[in-house]
Design an enzyme around this catalytic site. Structure first.
Site, PDB file in Angstrom:
ATOM      1  CG  ASP A  34      -2.003  -0.993   1.211  1.00 49.95           C
ATOM      2  OD1 ASP A  34      -2.083  -1.746   0.219  1.00 49.95           O
ATOM      3  OD2 ASP A  34      -2.809  -1.009   2.160  1.00 49.95           O
ATOM      4  CG  ASP A  53      -1.969   3.747   3.181  1.00 49.78           C
ATOM      5  OD1 ASP A  53      -1.477   2.609   3.279  1.00 49.78           O
ATOM      6  OD2 ASP A  53      -3.194   3.942   3.018  1.00 49.78           O
ATOM      7  CD1 TRP A  74     -10.696  -0.565   1.543  1.00 57.00           C
ATOM      8  CD2 TRP A  74     -12.256  -1.914   2.419  1.00 57.00           C
ATOM      9  NE1 TRP A  74     -10.239  -0.977   2.765  1.00 57.00           N
ATOM     10  CE2 TRP A  74     -11.186  -1.813   3.333  1.00 57.00           C
ATOM     11  CE3 TRP A  74     -13.353  -2.716   2.752  1.00 57.00           C
ATOM     12  CZ2 TRP A  74     -11.177  -2.461   4.550  1.00 57.00           C
ATOM     13  CZ3 TRP A  74     -13.334  -3.375   3.974  1.00 57.00           C
ATOM     14  CH2 TRP A  74     -12.251  -3.244   4.865  1.00 57.00           C
ATOM     15  CD  GLU A 109      -7.671  -6.371  -1.577  1.00 62.53           C
ATOM     16  OE1 GLU A 109      -8.860  -6.192  -1.281  1.00 62.53           O
ATOM     17  OE2 GLU A 109      -6.736  -5.852  -0.937  1.00 62.53           O
ATOM     18  CG  ASP A 110      -6.959  -8.212   2.539  1.00 65.70           C
ATOM     19  OD1 ASP A 110      -8.126  -8.431   2.136  1.00 65.70           O
ATOM     20  OD2 ASP A 110      -6.737  -7.623   3.615  1.00 65.70           O
ATOM     21  CG  MET A 128      -2.122   2.995   6.743  1.00 66.76           C
ATOM     22  SD  MET A 128      -3.647   2.049   6.543  1.00 66.76           S
ATOM     23  CE  MET A 128      -4.846   3.263   7.056  1.00 66.76           C
ATOM     24  CG  HIS A 138      -6.261   6.683   4.246  1.00 63.40           C
ATOM     25  ND1 HIS A 138      -7.355   6.013   3.747  1.00 63.40           N
ATOM     26  CD2 HIS A 138      -5.332   5.734   4.548  1.00 63.40           C
ATOM     27  CE1 HIS A 138      -7.091   4.708   3.740  1.00 63.40           C
ATOM     28  NE2 HIS A 138      -5.868   4.515   4.232  1.00 63.40           N
ATOM     29  NE  ARG A 140     -12.669   2.251   2.810  1.00 64.22           N
ATOM     30  CZ  ARG A 140     -13.630   1.503   3.369  1.00 64.22           C
ATOM     31  NH1 ARG A 140     -14.748   1.280   2.742  1.00 64.22           N
ATOM     32  NH2 ARG A 140     -13.434   0.948   4.543  1.00 64.22           N
TER      33      ARG A 140
HETATM   34  C1  UD2 Z   1      -6.634  -2.224   3.751  1.00 61.56           C
HETATM   35  C2  UD2 Z   1      -5.384  -3.050   3.524  1.00 61.56           C
HETATM   36  C3  UD2 Z   1      -5.052  -3.086   2.037  1.00 61.56           C
HETATM   37  C4  UD2 Z   1      -6.209  -3.640   1.252  1.00 61.56           C
HETATM   38  C5  UD2 Z   1      -7.453  -2.835   1.565  1.00 61.56           C
HETATM   39  C6  UD2 Z   1      -8.699  -3.434   0.991  1.00 61.56           C
HETATM   40  C7  UD2 Z   1      -4.221  -2.556   5.540  1.00 61.56           C
HETATM   41  C8  UD2 Z   1      -3.163  -1.790   6.196  1.00 61.56           C
HETATM   42  N1  UD2 Z   1      -4.338  -2.398   4.239  1.00 61.56           N
HETATM   43  O1  UD2 Z   1      -6.288  -0.892   3.408  1.00 61.56           O
HETATM   44  O2  UD2 Z   1      -3.895  -3.835   1.795  1.00 61.56           O
HETATM   45  O3  UD2 Z   1      -6.371  -4.997   1.530  1.00 61.56           O
HETATM   46  O4  UD2 Z   1      -7.693  -2.740   2.980  1.00 61.56           O
HETATM   47  O5  UD2 Z   1      -8.764  -3.273  -0.354  1.00 61.56           O
HETATM   48  O6  UD2 Z   1      -4.919  -3.329   6.164  1.00 61.56           O
HETATM   49  N2  UD2 Z   1      -5.384   3.165  -3.279  1.00 61.56           N
HETATM   50  C9  UD2 Z   1      -5.117   4.334  -3.988  1.00 61.56           C
HETATM   51  N3  UD2 Z   1      -6.137   5.124  -4.368  1.00 61.56           N
HETATM   52  C10 UD2 Z   1      -7.416   4.850  -4.095  1.00 61.56           C
HETATM   53  C11 UD2 Z   1      -7.689   3.671  -3.375  1.00 61.56           C
HETATM   54  C12 UD2 Z   1      -6.678   2.855  -2.969  1.00 61.56           C
HETATM   55  O7  UD2 Z   1      -3.963   4.641  -4.252  1.00 61.56           O
HETATM   56  O8  UD2 Z   1      -8.296   5.625  -4.485  1.00 61.56           O
HETATM   57  C13 UD2 Z   1      -4.302   2.221  -2.976  1.00 61.56           C
HETATM   58  C14 UD2 Z   1      -3.289   2.769  -2.000  1.00 61.56           C
HETATM   59  O9  UD2 Z   1      -2.047   2.185  -2.266  1.00 61.56           O
HETATM   60  C15 UD2 Z   1      -3.849   2.300  -0.695  1.00 61.56           C
HETATM   61  C16 UD2 Z   1      -4.315   0.902  -1.048  1.00 61.56           C
HETATM   62  O10 UD2 Z   1      -4.824   1.039  -2.372  1.00 61.56           O
HETATM   63  O11 UD2 Z   1      -2.892   2.308   0.338  1.00 61.56           O
HETATM   64  C17 UD2 Z   1      -5.387   0.310  -0.110  1.00 61.56           C
HETATM   65  O12 UD2 Z   1      -6.485   1.164  -0.004  1.00 61.56           O
HETATM   66  P1  UD2 Z   1      -6.844   1.948   1.364  1.00 61.56           P
HETATM   67  O13 UD2 Z   1      -5.618   2.499   1.943  1.00 61.56           O
HETATM   68  O14 UD2 Z   1      -7.917   2.920   1.071  1.00 61.56           O
HETATM   69  O15 UD2 Z   1      -7.472   0.830   2.244  1.00 61.56           O
HETATM   70  P2  UD2 Z   1      -7.117   0.392   3.765  1.00 61.56           P
HETATM   71  O16 UD2 Z   1      -6.227   1.355   4.417  1.00 61.56           O
HETATM   72  O17 UD2 Z   1      -8.368   0.044   4.475  1.00 61.56           O
HETATM   73 MN    MN Z   2      -4.695   2.622   3.816  1.00 58.39          MN
END
Ligand code: UD2
Ligand code: MN
Length: 368
Positions: free
Chosen positions: A219, A221, A281, A284-285, A311, A314, A316
């Protein structure tokens, strides 16, 4: 002169002669080592481009080839000497590869890493701080890294996060002595985001550049808090972000595989890559975790201490709402993984830019 003083004079004379001889031997050996370890020898042996080569020049060339092999780089150590926690590491640099000739010592300070997200960084500053990073990556100049790593980041509209990621990660990756390059896989357009499919694209496109044997999926972030958390591959698929501030430095659940993970080329192909059909969202993981387990692999992880990371907070993003099908999809991984993956991947590359700090691949991945 009395007989005893003649005797001791002869003894002294012999002793001096021995010292002179030993000094001579020492100087000669040092000289041989010196000549063998510099380019000077190859410069002496360099052959002018003459079409009428003689036997003598052939012999010189073979001597030169031999010397070239002698000078070949060694494999990097299993554990980079530049990593550690809370200490300053000083490394002796031997420019002529002869230990006796280690003329200067270079010191770098290593973890614990202070990671602050309030700092303002510009790409220009990151470039200036990492002058050796070229074409999005780096490789050690004094040894050969076994890990040839493509670091793949799914991306869209997260430029502020990317700057911080590059700022913190480039120095760490160099200290880890990886042969690495960073790829930003940027989803074109404003349709629903698809993280796993972007990573499949990254895998395919990166292999067109270089013979990578390892892929890190990160990711944008997430930043590790310990430089000993190696962004490389292991004998089993690796989960790297095991102890995150977001989850109060614990694994949220045992099968959790989100954030940062790594798979060797072989491991990735064994699971048929990642799913292409998780739009939005989540889920997939877990699907990727299932794929690894169904193919008889286990998950390797660093300790909770070494795996600490942060992290960036941020909200969604737009067009990345929770995928309502995710719960049902992950119950069918065993069947879907055979037909949905790297073997069914289709996409259209819109643009590729090879920049100093990363390669940007903008791609149209379609829509659900
Ligand atoms: C969690 C997981 C992530 C993934 C996601 C579900 C953690 C720390 N991370 O992240 O690996 O499984 O859930 O899909 O648990 N991104 C963009 N632009 C966008 C949307 C996403 O660049 O508009 C990329 C970016 O690299 C981001 C990653 O996708 O870090 C995951 O998306 P997130 O950060 O919004 O989701 P998060 O933090 O819940
Ligand atoms: Mn994130």
């Amino acid at each position: 002169m009395p007989a005893t003083s003649t005797g001791s004079f002869t003894l002294l004379h012999r002793f001096c002669a021995l010292v002179v001889l030993l000094t001579f031997v020492h100087i000669s050996v040092s000289l041989v080592f010196y000549v063998c370890s510099t380019d000077v020898s190859t410069a002496f042996l360099s052959i002018p481009k003459n079409p009428n080569r003689t036997v003598a020049t052939e012999q010189l060339r073979s001597a030169e080839d031999h010397l070239g092999k002698e000078l070949e780089l060694q494999q990097c150590p299993d554990t980079s000497p530049l990593l550690g926690r809370g200490r300053e590491v000083c490394v002796c640099v031997c420019p002529l590869t002869v230990e006796l000739m280690c003329v200067y010592v270079t010191c770098v300070s290593v973890g614990p890493l202070t990671v602050e997200f309030g700092v303002e960084v510009t790409l220009q500053q990151v470039k200036e701080k990492n002058p050796d990073v070229m074409e999005g990556g780096w490789r050690p100049s004094d040894c050969v890294s076994v890990q040839r790593v493509a670091i793949l980041i799914p991306f869209r509209h997260r430029d502020e996060h990317l700057k911080l990621w590059l700022h913190y990660m480039h120095p760490i990756l160099q200290r880890q002595q990886l042969d690495y390059r960073v790829y930003i896989i940027n989803q074109a357009g404003e349709r629903r985001f698809n993280r796993a499919k972007l990573l499949n694209v990254g895998f395919t496109e990166a292999l067109k550049d270089y013979d990578y044997n390892c892929f890190v999926f990160s990711d944008v972030d997430i930043i590790p808090l310990d430089d000993r958390n190696i962004y490389g591959c292991f004998d089993q698929p690796r989960h790297l972000s095991v102890s995150m501030d977001k989850f109060r430095f614990r694994l949220p659940y045992k099968q959790y595989f989100g954030g940062v993970s790594s798979l060797s080329k072989e491991q990735f192909l064994k699971i048929n890559g990642f799913p292409n059909n998780y739009w939005g969202w989540g889920g997939e993981d877990d699907d990727i975790y299932n794929r690894c387990v169904f193919k008889g692999m286990t998950i390797s992880r660093p300790s909770a201490q070494i795996g600490r990371c942060r992290m960036i907070k941020h909200k969604r993003d737009a067009k990345n709402d929770a995928n309502p099908r995710r719960h049902s999809q992950i119950t069918h991984t065993r069947e879907t993984m055979e037909t949905d993956g790297i073997n069914s991947l289709t996409y259209k590359v819109v643009d590729i830019k090879k920049l100093q700090l990363f390669t940007n691949i903008t791609v149209d991945v379609g829509q659900p």
